[in-house]
Design an enzyme around this catalytic site. Sequence first.
Site, short mmCIF file in Angstrom:
data_model
loop_
_atom_site.label_atom_id
_atom_site.label_comp_id
_atom_site.label_asym_id
_atom_site.label_seq_id
_atom_site.Cartn_x
_atom_site.Cartn_y
_atom_site.Cartn_z
N LYS A 229 0.44 -1.87 0.20
CA LYS A 229 0.33 0.27 -0.17
C LYS A 229 0.90 1.12 0.00
O LYS A 229 1.94 1.39 0.35
CB LYS A 229 -1.01 -0.22 1.10
CG LYS A 229 -2.06 -0.70 0.67
CD LYS A 229 -2.87 -1.25 1.88
CE LYS A 229 -4.37 -1.85 1.53
NZ LYS A 229 -5.73 -1.64 2.92
N ARG A 263 -3.81 -10.15 5.52
CA ARG A 263 -3.94 -10.08 4.23
C ARG A 263 -2.80 -9.58 2.92
O ARG A 263 -2.51 -8.42 3.15
CB ARG A 263 -5.30 -9.06 4.13
CG ARG A 263 -5.54 -9.18 2.35
CD ARG A 263 -6.99 -8.58 2.64
NE ARG A 263 -7.94 -8.76 1.30
CZ ARG A 263 -7.72 -7.68 0.42
NH1 ARG A 263 -6.66 -6.55 0.46
NH2 ARG A 263 -8.22 -8.09 -1.26
#
Length: 281
Positions: A229, A263
């Site tokens: 991210k 995740r």
Amino acid sequence: MGFGWSGAPLSLPGGRRLVLDRPQVAGILNVTPDSFSDGGKFCQLDAALAQADKMVQDGASVLDIGGESTRPGAKAVSTNEELDRVLPVIEAILSRLDVVVSVDTSTPEVMRGAVSLGAHLINDVRALSRPEAMSTVVELGVPVILMHMQGQPGTMQQQPVYGDVVEEVLGYLAERVRLLESHGFARDKVLIDPGFGFGKDYGHNVALFRQLERFVSLGFPVMVGVSRKRMIGTITGQEVPGRVTGSVVAAVLAVQKGATLLRVHDVAETVEALKVLAALE
């Protein structure tokens, strides 16, 4: 190695259980053309199955399959299109691989379709806020991951504002759990996710990560998704393809703070890092 979750294994449909007294890795499988990291790579069934098989071989305990991109600026997708993307992949994976399957969706029709095929878990970035989503999950009775997001994907990164981001996200998740319980849903089927990068700037994300133990203290298994991210890119100066190392380090730190489900895009690297942590901590 001590973790935040010391409760019973998560009971799943079909008599399966997901043991969460040690960290587990959920491999991300986006069957979308526009996801931020791997959009378009796994839209075809053969490619999706090959990636699913690789992630299971690499050590993923869960495959999280999504047909709606929720990256910043993402456009909405119709229910029919989301169904067409995810259901064939879920059906094919469950017929071929021995793995827990999570469906990454906020759409009640997709939840129903996925669970009817055998999906074990629902992962909702909108924490069951869409109409009929909560009643659908209560009816289906499968475990659910509730995530915090401020705003909607199309606009969520346009100057997100909080008074105290940690208190507000904690309060939101606790309230969503209370509401779900008030509808008769079992508390031991709930996981939570602070929602890194979903309506949060770099400072918000860092504050949440540094106080991750407070989310663990709510008494639910905590999922963390920071893989590749923007916050990792801000720290390392790397574009998406170069964020693997930073993502793995963040995953290990999350486990040390009590996270139980990670995740990730890079399953093999994360699993290896967790083996080292378990051996040396």
